[in-house]
Scaffold this active site. Sequence first.
Site, PDB file in Angstrom:
ATOM      1  N   GLU A 141       5.839  16.986 -26.225  1.00  0.00           N
ATOM      2  CA  GLU A 141       5.457  17.156 -24.901  1.00  0.00           C
ATOM      3  C   GLU A 141       6.066  18.481 -24.333  1.00  0.00           C
ATOM      4  OE1 GLU A 141       3.079  15.940 -23.104  1.00  0.00           O
ATOM      5  OE2 GLU A 141       2.828  13.640 -23.580  1.00  0.00           O
ATOM      6  N   ASN A 191      -3.387  17.855 -21.204  1.00  0.00           N
ATOM      7  CA  ASN A 191      -3.666  16.724 -22.140  1.00  0.00           C
ATOM      8  C   ASN A 191      -3.837  17.329 -23.684  1.00  0.00           C
ATOM      9  OD1 ASN A 191      -3.515  14.295 -20.720  1.00  0.00           O
ATOM     10  ND2 ASN A 191      -5.426  14.783 -19.624  1.00  0.00           N
ATOM     11  N   ARG A 222       0.700  -1.152   0.006  1.00  0.00           N
ATOM     12  CA  ARG A 222      -0.166  -0.103  -0.017  1.00  0.00           C
ATOM     13  C   ARG A 222       0.679   1.257   0.050  1.00  0.00           C
ATOM     14  NH1 ARG A 222      -2.841  -2.950   4.143  1.00  0.00           N
ATOM     15  NH2 ARG A 222      -4.598  -4.200   3.217  1.00  0.00           N
ATOM     16  N   HIS A 276      -4.199   9.825 -27.986  1.00  0.00           N
ATOM     17  CA  HIS A 276      -4.669   8.371 -27.374  1.00  0.00           C
ATOM     18  C   HIS A 276      -5.340   7.586 -28.397  1.00  0.00           C
ATOM     19  CE1 HIS A 276      -4.081   9.691 -22.835  1.00  0.00           C
ATOM     20  NE2 HIS A 276      -3.039   9.581 -23.481  1.00  0.00           N
ATOM     21  N   LYS A 324       1.292  11.135 -11.814  1.00  0.00           N
ATOM     22  CA  LYS A 324       0.395   9.995 -12.326  1.00  0.00           C
ATOM     23  C   LYS A 324       0.973   8.663 -12.865  1.00  0.00           C
ATOM     24  CE  LYS A 324      -3.162  12.799 -15.156  1.00  0.00           C
ATOM     25  NZ  LYS A 324      -3.335  12.883 -16.421  1.00  0.00           N
ATOM     26  N   HIS A 359      -3.749  15.051 -26.647  1.00  0.00           N
ATOM     27  CA  HIS A 359      -3.743  13.714 -26.448  1.00  0.00           C
ATOM     28  C   HIS A 359      -5.252  12.846 -26.277  1.00  0.00           C
ATOM     29  CE1 HIS A 359       0.006  15.032 -24.071  1.00  0.00           C
ATOM     30  NE2 HIS A 359       0.101  13.727 -23.482  1.00  0.00           N
ATOM     31  N   HIS A 392       4.212   7.425 -28.146  1.00  0.00           N
ATOM     32  CA  HIS A 392       3.279   8.362 -27.385  1.00  0.00           C
ATOM     33  C   HIS A 392       3.185   9.989 -27.910  1.00  0.00           C
ATOM     34  CE1 HIS A 392       0.648  10.215 -24.275  1.00  0.00           C
ATOM     35  NE2 HIS A 392       1.641  11.061 -23.971  1.00  0.00           N
ATOM     36  N   GLU A 406      -6.443  16.265 -10.783  1.00  0.00           N
ATOM     37  CA  GLU A 406      -7.031  16.530 -12.123  1.00  0.00           C
ATOM     38  C   GLU A 406      -8.455  16.604 -12.109  1.00  0.00           C
ATOM     39  OE1 GLU A 406      -6.096  13.503 -14.915  1.00  0.00           O
ATOM     40  OE2 GLU A 406      -5.919  14.887 -16.638  1.00  0.00           O
ATOM     41  N   LYS A 425       4.455  22.583 -15.941  1.00  0.00           N
ATOM     42  CA  LYS A 425       3.731  21.429 -15.526  1.00  0.00           C
ATOM     43  C   LYS A 425       3.537  21.560 -14.007  1.00  0.00           C
ATOM     44  CE  LYS A 425       2.682  16.793 -15.769  1.00  0.00           C
ATOM     45  NZ  LYS A 425       2.948  15.373 -16.474  1.00  0.00           N
ATOM     46  N   ARG A 473      -5.750  20.964 -14.578  1.00  0.00           N
ATOM     47  CA  ARG A 473      -4.758  20.023 -14.874  1.00  0.00           C
ATOM     48  C   ARG A 473      -4.960  19.379 -16.397  1.00  0.00           C
ATOM     49  NH1 ARG A 473      -1.678  15.575 -11.305  1.00  0.00           N
ATOM     50  NH2 ARG A 473      -0.627  14.668 -13.061  1.00  0.00           N
TER      51      ARG A 473
END
Lengths: 397, 397
Positions: free
Chosen positions: A217, A277, A153, A284, A175, A280, A297, A269, A259, A273
Amino acid sequence: MSTAITLPNSALQPDGAGTASFTSSSISSPANAVQTVAIDLADRSYPIVIGAGLMGAHAIYAALPQAATALIVTNTTVAPLYADALRTALAPKYAQVHLVVLPDGEEHKNWQTLNLIFDALLQHGCDRKSVLFALGGGVVGDMTGFAAASYMRGVPFVQVPTTLLAQVDSSVGGKTAINHPLGKNMIGAFYQPQLVVCDLATLDTLPARELSAGLAEVIKYGPIADMDFMGWLEEHMDALLARDRTALAHAVRRSCEIKAWVVGQDEREAGLRAILNFGHTFGHAIEAGMGYGAWLHGEGVGAGMVMAAELSRRLGLVDDAFAARLRALVQRAGLPLRGPVLDAADNAGRYLELMRVDKKAEAGEIRFVLIDGPGRACVRAAPDALVREVIAACCSG
Amino acid sequence: MSTAITLPNSALQPDGAGTASFTSSSISSPANAVQTVAIDLADRSYPIVIGAGLMGAHAIYAALPQAATALIVTNTTVAPLYADALRTALAPKYAQVHLVVLPDGEEHKNWQTLNLIFDALLQHGCDRKSVLFALGGGVVGDMTGFAAASYMRGVPFVQVPTTLLAQVDSSVGGKTAINHPLGKNMIGAFYQPQLVVCDLATLDTLPARELSAGLAEVIKYGPIADMDFMGWLEEHMDALLARDRTALAHAVRRSCEIKAWVVGQDEREAGLRAILNFGHTFGHAIEAGMGYGAWLHGEGVGAGMVMAAELSRRLGLVDDAFAARLRALVQRAGLPLRGPVLDAADNAGRYLELMRVDKKAEAGEIRFVLIDGPGRACVRAAPDALVREVIAACCSG
């Protein structure tokens, strides 16, 4: 010496109650200087250090929590290049430094590969204080971060990103994730590292195609937040492609600063935030539609930014000149300008279908990150018919 | 009406700077009354509601966040008993209520089963606002909680525990996890639910063996924190075994209150919280050594508490009378008093080996939760030779 940075564009000014802050410091300007961007997230704060040859300097790791064991997670491509150097640098700090080498590539960013990390942690008797080191690109970073978030955890971890994309993207924001056959990054956690070490020397061994993918990016931060930075990129694109370390240091630092500001406003997010993206949503869909790993990517983000700018233009949010300027910069970075045809019978339908399972979608409505003026982003829906026109105009087989 | 509760035993008194607080409320005392324990964890606070027949009352869910879809996660045993009732109660709130039915049993608490939840979430187009409902025992709760923590990096979830063990244990604390072949609960997250609905009517269908297993976790709270509660349990054990709802309501409420106090002091298990693992270090070794599912978790905890009390006694921390009193209560609850022989050649060695991979172990040193006075627990190491004596005295094949 440490100085507070104020972002130049109005879209990124703190709105009074903002909780974000970060400080940056550097020792003058030479390429070998160590620069630091401090990410301030209360008890989850951490520094990003940027410079050439940092990975092997054991002093960099001195402030990390003490533990009996460390586990370096890397892949088959990076291990022969840097695993020994990192291991040697960590040896004074940890009695045992173990290594697990994953297969390389986005197509391995899944549970089976993640489980290799858990197997290694348990086989080596790692406990709750053991520290994980992610040595590699974004895939290694995302998987190691999720493994660290989930093992017992939560155990500490450090990012040592060896690609430009990982240095400017996954090094800030916390992330972590793996892919599911039905969607990219669908399973993961928000989990912050203890430290990020951006060693610019590792970019010397980066294939040109991956350098370009990383620049996607970097470019992104201009249109969404900082047109001065976009101007700087236009001036220094040749230096970046030639891997000039002074230019790379600035690009990495400025990307991390922007960022960090955005993430500091919105760690989980909930709103702002999402502007990170930009490119993206289309990107994606390209990655998923082509099968993970076929397009990098950053390549999807490159073509995706052109498509998102085109959608912004057709919605009247930006003019022709802005869209053309972004397209030119994407092209100079060596990135694809046009999306692939994912379905010969109904290409736009296939894109729309893939975008509807994006995490940002709500009740099946796609949320596009669009540019509503140079240096300023917004998140909104768009009519399917218009999106279909953009896809028709921006794709070729 | 809401009143603040002060725990009676000195070990649980806030130490001035304590951040924990909880309030409990009840409508007089009849068995059908709704009682509420409010878990106060800042922005992760949530209520536990306790009463008979609550699951089917749609008003219970009114304050949950709005969403288009809900997913009920349950198992093959519980689905035919309660899935329709929960679905009907949720229908006014969510446009779509989906169901995924997992195989039943601790042996299925693994990645393969967890992935059935992710498959269902993605196949039904669930988004970041979709709400998961864990309908079942601890295994369903642990897996659904980890799925909720990880799906799109976190979606809301609700616990509807249908076993006594889940009502008194997993309903407070936010621990979620799956097992790894090399260790129990090794992969998971700290993640809080939005709401816990303890419907005492569901305990009517609970097999006697599972009722006893749940009582192990109830008994635990006496020796570690509240000897008055231990006395109450000695008086009401027959009523509890007869499933008297007034007695069950008190046992569930008091257990949740004590656990809430401890977790509020130490949400991420840095220190105090470890006392909740009384009986679990030996218990986990039993479960792992016998193969998950052979012994119920509560059965392992029952025999484990006897072993931990015996170790405390041999260390001079408690007297013979205390150890005998706990043993008698464990026996009256219908729980095993003796651990199994895991290895005929070197039984103690096998226990020690299994306990060294426990999450609480540090650098291979086993951290035992011991009783150092009635109603007071501590966490410490013990000499291997003494542990071996305890295992020899407390196990039989």
